[in-house]
Write an enzyme that holds these catalytic residues in place. Structure first.
Site, PDB file in Angstrom:
ATOM      1  N   SER A 141       0.991  -0.968   0.107  1.00 27.89           N
ATOM      2  CA  SER A 141       0.125  -0.093  -0.432  1.00 27.89           C
ATOM      3  C   SER A 141       1.192   1.278   0.098  1.00 27.89           C
ATOM      4  O   SER A 141       2.188   1.417  -0.010  1.00 27.89           O
ATOM      5  CB  SER A 141      -0.874   0.363   1.089  1.00 27.89           C
ATOM      6  OG  SER A 141      -1.283   1.760   1.305  1.00 27.89           O
ATOM      7  N   TYR A 154      -1.846  -1.524  10.649  1.00 26.89           N
ATOM      8  CA  TYR A 154      -2.134  -1.490   9.071  1.00 26.89           C
ATOM      9  C   TYR A 154      -0.910  -0.892   8.345  1.00 26.89           C
ATOM     10  O   TYR A 154      -0.522  -1.999   7.203  1.00 26.89           O
ATOM     11  CB  TYR A 154      -2.840  -0.756   8.181  1.00 26.89           C
ATOM     12  CG  TYR A 154      -3.365  -0.805   6.462  1.00 26.89           C
ATOM     13  CD1 TYR A 154      -4.569  -1.815   6.552  1.00 26.89           C
ATOM     14  CD2 TYR A 154      -3.596   0.382   5.772  1.00 26.89           C
ATOM     15  CE1 TYR A 154      -4.530  -1.020   4.879  1.00 26.89           C
ATOM     16  CE2 TYR A 154      -2.920   0.178   3.960  1.00 26.89           C
ATOM     17  CZ  TYR A 154      -4.214  -1.748   3.921  1.00 26.89           C
ATOM     18  OH  TYR A 154      -4.221  -0.779   2.859  1.00 26.89           O
TER      19      TYR A 154
END
Length: 272
Positions: A141, A154
Protein backbone atom coordinates in the site's frame (compact mmCIF):
# COMPACT_ATOMS: atom_id res chain seq x y z
CA UNK A 1 6.59 -11.09 -18.90
CA UNK A 2 5.18 -9.91 -22.22
CA UNK A 3 2.36 -12.41 -22.76
CA UNK A 4 -0.13 -13.98 -20.37
CA UNK A 5 -1.64 -16.30 -22.95
CA UNK A 6 -2.11 -19.75 -21.35
CA UNK A 7 -0.33 -18.63 -18.18
CA UNK A 8 -1.84 -19.75 -14.86
CA UNK A 9 -2.47 -16.75 -12.61
CA UNK A 10 -3.24 -17.19 -8.90
CA UNK A 11 -5.12 -14.26 -7.33
CA UNK A 12 -6.15 -14.07 -3.68
CA UNK A 13 -8.92 -11.69 -2.61
CA UNK A 14 -10.56 -12.10 -6.03
CA UNK A 15 -14.19 -11.66 -4.94
CA UNK A 16 -14.13 -7.88 -5.37
CA UNK A 17 -11.98 -4.79 -5.90
CA UNK A 18 -8.52 -5.05 -7.40
CA UNK A 19 -8.57 -8.85 -7.28
CA UNK A 20 -11.74 -9.01 -9.39
CA UNK A 21 -10.41 -6.43 -11.85
CA UNK A 22 -7.16 -8.37 -12.21
CA UNK A 23 -9.10 -11.55 -12.93
CA UNK A 24 -11.04 -9.77 -15.69
CA UNK A 25 -7.94 -8.20 -17.23
CA UNK A 26 -5.86 -11.38 -17.21
CA UNK A 27 -8.69 -13.52 -18.55
CA UNK A 28 -9.13 -11.13 -21.46
CA UNK A 29 -5.43 -11.70 -22.20
CA UNK A 30 -5.88 -15.46 -22.47
CA UNK A 31 -4.78 -16.52 -18.99
CA UNK A 32 -6.08 -19.38 -16.86
CA UNK A 33 -7.15 -18.31 -13.38
CA UNK A 34 -7.04 -19.78 -9.87
CA UNK A 35 -9.17 -17.40 -7.84
CA UNK A 36 -9.67 -17.48 -4.07
CA UNK A 37 -11.41 -15.49 -1.37
CA UNK A 38 -13.35 -16.12 1.83
CA UNK A 39 -16.50 -15.09 -0.08
CA UNK A 40 -17.65 -17.73 -2.58
CA UNK A 41 -20.65 -15.66 -3.68
CA UNK A 42 -18.28 -12.85 -4.61
CA UNK A 43 -16.07 -15.29 -6.50
CA UNK A 44 -19.06 -16.54 -8.46
CA UNK A 45 -19.90 -12.93 -9.35
CA UNK A 46 -16.31 -12.41 -10.50
CA UNK A 47 -16.50 -15.49 -12.73
CA UNK A 48 -19.75 -14.23 -14.27
CA UNK A 49 -17.91 -11.08 -15.40
CA UNK A 50 -15.07 -12.90 -17.18
CA UNK A 51 -14.96 -12.76 -20.95
CA UNK A 52 -11.99 -14.93 -21.85
CA UNK A 53 -11.70 -18.64 -22.73
CA UNK A 54 -9.18 -19.78 -20.12
CA UNK A 55 -9.84 -22.27 -17.34
CA UNK A 56 -11.13 -20.75 -14.09
CA UNK A 57 -11.16 -22.40 -10.68
CA UNK A 58 -12.75 -20.91 -7.57
CA UNK A 59 -11.83 -21.81 -4.00
CA UNK A 60 -12.80 -20.50 -0.58
CA UNK A 61 -9.56 -19.64 1.21
CA UNK A 62 -8.71 -17.93 4.48
CA UNK A 63 -5.20 -16.67 3.71
CA UNK A 64 -4.45 -16.52 7.45
CA UNK A 65 -4.81 -20.33 7.71
CA UNK A 66 -1.41 -21.87 6.94
CA UNK A 67 -2.66 -25.44 6.58
CA UNK A 68 -5.47 -24.30 4.29
CA UNK A 69 -3.02 -22.32 2.15
CA UNK A 70 -0.72 -25.32 1.83
CA UNK A 71 -3.62 -27.52 0.72
CA UNK A 72 -4.80 -24.81 -1.67
CA UNK A 73 -1.41 -24.56 -3.40
CA UNK A 74 -1.39 -28.32 -3.99
CA UNK A 75 -4.95 -28.16 -5.34
CA UNK A 76 -4.10 -25.36 -7.77
CA UNK A 77 -1.20 -27.35 -9.19
CA UNK A 78 -3.42 -30.45 -9.45
CA UNK A 79 -6.16 -28.44 -11.18
CA UNK A 80 -3.97 -26.46 -13.56
CA UNK A 81 -0.73 -28.40 -13.86
CA UNK A 82 1.44 -25.34 -13.33
CA UNK A 83 1.59 -21.88 -11.73
CA UNK A 84 3.14 -18.88 -13.51
CA UNK A 85 2.08 -15.79 -11.56
CA UNK A 86 0.99 -15.44 -7.92
CA UNK A 87 -0.71 -12.22 -6.84
CA UNK A 88 -1.01 -11.97 -3.05
CA UNK A 89 -3.76 -9.38 -3.04
CA UNK A 90 -6.08 -10.28 -0.13
CA UNK A 91 -6.08 -7.67 2.62
CA UNK A 92 -8.14 -5.92 5.29
CA UNK A 93 -8.19 -2.51 6.98
CA UNK A 94 -8.03 -1.48 10.63
CA UNK A 95 -8.24 2.07 11.93
CA UNK A 96 -7.47 2.55 15.61
CA UNK A 97 -4.92 4.34 17.78
CA UNK A 98 -2.11 2.15 19.06
CA UNK A 99 -3.00 2.90 22.67
CA UNK A 100 -6.60 1.75 22.20
CA UNK A 101 -5.92 -1.12 19.82
CA UNK A 102 -6.68 -4.62 21.12
CA UNK A 103 -4.26 -7.49 20.65
CA UNK A 104 -7.09 -9.38 18.96
CA UNK A 105 -7.42 -6.70 16.27
CA UNK A 106 -3.66 -6.56 15.79
CA UNK A 107 -3.40 -10.33 15.37
CA UNK A 108 -6.36 -10.31 12.96
CA UNK A 109 -4.79 -7.83 10.55
CA UNK A 110 -1.26 -9.26 10.81
CA UNK A 111 -2.51 -12.77 10.08
CA UNK A 112 -4.30 -11.65 6.92
CA UNK A 113 -2.21 -8.80 5.54
CA UNK A 114 1.25 -10.12 6.36
CA UNK A 115 1.06 -13.86 7.01
CA UNK A 116 -1.29 -14.21 4.05
CA UNK A 117 1.44 -12.78 1.82
CA UNK A 118 4.18 -14.87 3.42
CA UNK A 119 2.17 -18.06 3.06
CA UNK A 120 1.10 -17.29 -0.49
CA UNK A 121 4.73 -16.68 -1.40
CA UNK A 122 6.26 -19.70 0.30
CA UNK A 123 3.60 -22.23 -0.69
CA UNK A 124 3.79 -21.36 -4.39
CA UNK A 125 7.48 -20.47 -4.72
CA UNK A 126 8.72 -24.06 -5.34
CA UNK A 127 6.25 -24.35 -8.22
CA UNK A 128 7.15 -20.95 -9.66
CA UNK A 129 10.84 -21.82 -9.65
CA UNK A 130 10.09 -24.72 -11.99
CA UNK A 131 8.74 -22.40 -14.67
CA UNK A 132 10.94 -20.78 -17.35
CA UNK A 133 9.32 -17.43 -16.56
CA UNK A 134 7.26 -16.60 -13.46
CA UNK A 135 6.32 -13.75 -11.13
CA UNK A 136 5.30 -12.98 -7.56
CA UNK A 137 3.24 -9.82 -7.05
CA UNK A 138 2.76 -8.79 -3.42
CA UNK A 139 0.28 -6.00 -2.74
CA UNK A 140 1.43 -3.54 -0.09
CA UNK A 141 0.00 0.00 0.00
CA UNK A 142 1.11 3.61 -0.07
CA UNK A 143 0.82 3.05 3.70
CA UNK A 144 3.79 0.75 3.27
CA UNK A 145 5.76 3.92 2.39
CA UNK A 146 4.22 6.55 4.68
CA UNK A 147 2.61 6.27 8.12
CA UNK A 148 -0.41 8.15 9.45
CA UNK A 149 -2.24 8.31 12.82
CA UNK A 150 -4.71 5.48 13.59
CA UNK A 151 -3.07 3.34 10.92
CA UNK A 152 -0.39 1.78 13.09
CA UNK A 153 -1.47 -1.83 12.57
CA UNK A 154 -2.19 -1.37 8.88
CA UNK A 155 1.11 0.49 8.42
CA UNK A 156 2.95 -2.30 10.24
CA UNK A 157 1.57 -4.99 7.94
CA UNK A 158 2.10 -3.05 4.73
CA UNK A 159 5.64 -1.98 5.66
CA UNK A 160 6.28 -5.64 6.49
CA UNK A 161 5.02 -6.75 3.07
CA UNK A 162 7.32 -4.22 1.45
CA UNK A 163 10.39 -5.35 3.41
CA UNK A 164 9.65 -9.05 2.91
CA UNK A 165 9.12 -8.61 -0.83
CA UNK A 166 12.14 -6.40 -1.45
CA UNK A 167 14.32 -8.97 0.32
CA UNK A 168 12.77 -11.78 -1.73
CA UNK A 169 13.42 -9.86 -4.94
CA UNK A 170 17.12 -9.67 -4.14
CA UNK A 171 17.31 -13.34 -3.20
CA UNK A 172 15.66 -14.39 -6.49
CA UNK A 173 17.47 -11.95 -8.80
CA UNK A 174 19.31 -14.75 -10.61
CA UNK A 175 16.26 -17.00 -10.88
CA UNK A 176 13.38 -17.20 -13.36
CA UNK A 177 11.00 -15.58 -10.86
CA UNK A 178 10.42 -11.84 -11.11
CA UNK A 179 9.27 -10.16 -7.88
CA UNK A 180 7.46 -6.85 -7.47
CA UNK A 181 5.75 -4.87 -4.72
CA UNK A 182 2.53 -2.97 -5.45
CA UNK A 183 1.71 0.25 -3.59
CA UNK A 184 -1.85 1.39 -4.34
CA UNK A 185 -3.10 4.77 -3.21
CA UNK A 186 -6.84 5.33 -2.79
CA UNK A 187 -8.68 2.71 -4.85
CA UNK A 188 -12.49 2.64 -5.10
CA UNK A 189 -13.01 -0.63 -3.21
CA UNK A 190 -14.96 -1.77 -0.15
CA UNK A 191 -11.86 -2.11 2.05
CA UNK A 192 -13.08 0.58 4.48
CA UNK A 193 -16.65 -0.72 4.69
CA UNK A 194 -15.35 -4.25 5.29
CA UNK A 195 -12.67 -3.24 7.79
CA UNK A 196 -12.52 -2.67 11.52
CA UNK A 197 -12.66 1.13 11.44
CA UNK A 198 -12.83 2.12 15.10
CA UNK A 199 -11.14 5.54 15.16
CA UNK A 200 -11.01 7.85 12.17
CA UNK A 201 -7.91 9.78 11.08
CA UNK A 202 -10.10 12.86 10.72
CA UNK A 203 -12.09 12.81 13.93
CA UNK A 204 -14.92 10.90 15.59
CA UNK A 205 -16.81 9.50 12.59
CA UNK A 206 -19.04 6.50 11.99
CA UNK A 207 -18.07 3.66 9.66
CA UNK A 208 -20.46 5.00 7.03
CA UNK A 209 -18.96 8.49 7.29
CA UNK A 210 -15.43 7.09 7.03
CA UNK A 211 -16.41 5.02 3.98
CA UNK A 212 -17.95 8.07 2.28
CA UNK A 213 -14.82 10.14 3.01
CA UNK A 214 -12.66 7.38 1.54
CA UNK A 215 -14.83 7.12 -1.55
CA UNK A 216 -14.45 10.87 -2.14
CA UNK A 217 -10.66 10.67 -1.89
CA UNK A 218 -10.22 7.41 -3.83
CA UNK A 219 -9.76 8.55 -7.41
CA UNK A 220 -8.51 5.32 -9.01
CA UNK A 221 -10.83 2.52 -10.12
CA UNK A 222 -9.98 -1.17 -9.62
CA UNK A 223 -9.81 -1.56 -13.42
CA UNK A 224 -7.23 1.21 -13.65
CA UNK A 225 -5.28 -0.39 -10.81
CA UNK A 226 -5.32 -3.77 -12.55
CA UNK A 227 -4.02 -2.28 -15.80
CA UNK A 228 -1.23 -0.50 -13.92
CA UNK A 229 -0.18 -3.77 -12.27
CA UNK A 230 -0.19 -5.66 -15.55
CA UNK A 231 1.76 -2.90 -17.28
CA UNK A 232 4.26 -3.02 -14.41
CA UNK A 233 4.67 -6.78 -14.88
CA UNK A 234 5.20 -6.33 -18.61
CA UNK A 235 7.84 -3.68 -17.96
CA UNK A 236 9.39 -5.60 -15.04
CA UNK A 237 8.92 -2.69 -12.62
CA UNK A 238 10.20 -3.68 -9.21
CA UNK A 239 7.94 -1.18 -7.45
CA UNK A 240 4.49 -0.37 -8.83
CA UNK A 241 2.80 2.81 -7.57
CA UNK A 242 -0.90 3.07 -8.37
CA UNK A 243 -2.62 6.44 -8.67
CA UNK A 244 -1.52 10.05 -8.66
CA UNK A 245 -1.98 10.20 -4.90
CA UNK A 246 0.45 7.32 -4.37
CA UNK A 247 3.04 8.91 -6.64
CA UNK A 248 2.65 12.26 -4.86
CA UNK A 249 2.98 10.73 -1.38
CA UNK A 250 6.00 8.70 -2.48
CA UNK A 251 7.73 11.83 -3.77
CA UNK A 252 6.89 13.77 -0.61
CA UNK A 253 8.30 11.00 1.58
CA UNK A 254 11.52 11.01 -0.45
CA UNK A 255 11.84 14.80 -0.16
CA UNK A 256 10.82 14.97 3.52
CA UNK A 257 11.49 11.53 5.03
CA UNK A 258 10.69 12.70 8.57
CA UNK A 259 8.66 15.89 8.23
CA UNK A 260 6.17 14.61 5.64
CA UNK A 261 3.96 13.87 8.65
CA UNK A 262 3.67 17.61 9.31
CA UNK A 263 2.22 18.12 5.83
CA UNK A 264 -0.27 15.28 6.21
CA UNK A 265 -1.16 16.47 9.71
CA UNK A 266 -2.18 19.83 8.27
CA UNK A 267 -4.22 18.11 5.52
CA UNK A 268 -5.98 15.83 7.99
CA UNK A 269 -6.82 18.82 10.20
CA UNK A 270 -8.46 20.53 7.21
CA UNK A 271 -10.40 17.38 6.34
CA UNK A 272 -11.63 16.96 9.90
Amino acid sequence: MHSFQNKVIVITGAASGIGRALAQAFHQRGAHLALSDINMQGLEETRSLLSGQGQVTLDVLNVADRAAFSAYAKKVVDDHGQVDVVINNAGVALSETISNMSYDDMEWIVNINFWGVVQGTKEFLPHLLQRPEAAIVNVSSIFGIIALPTQGAYNATKFAVRGFTECLRQELKNSSVFVTTVHPGGIKTNIVRNGRMKTSMTGDKSLDEQAKDFEKMARTTPAQAAETIIRGLERRQRRILIGGDARLMDRLQRLMPVRYSDVFGWVLKKLG
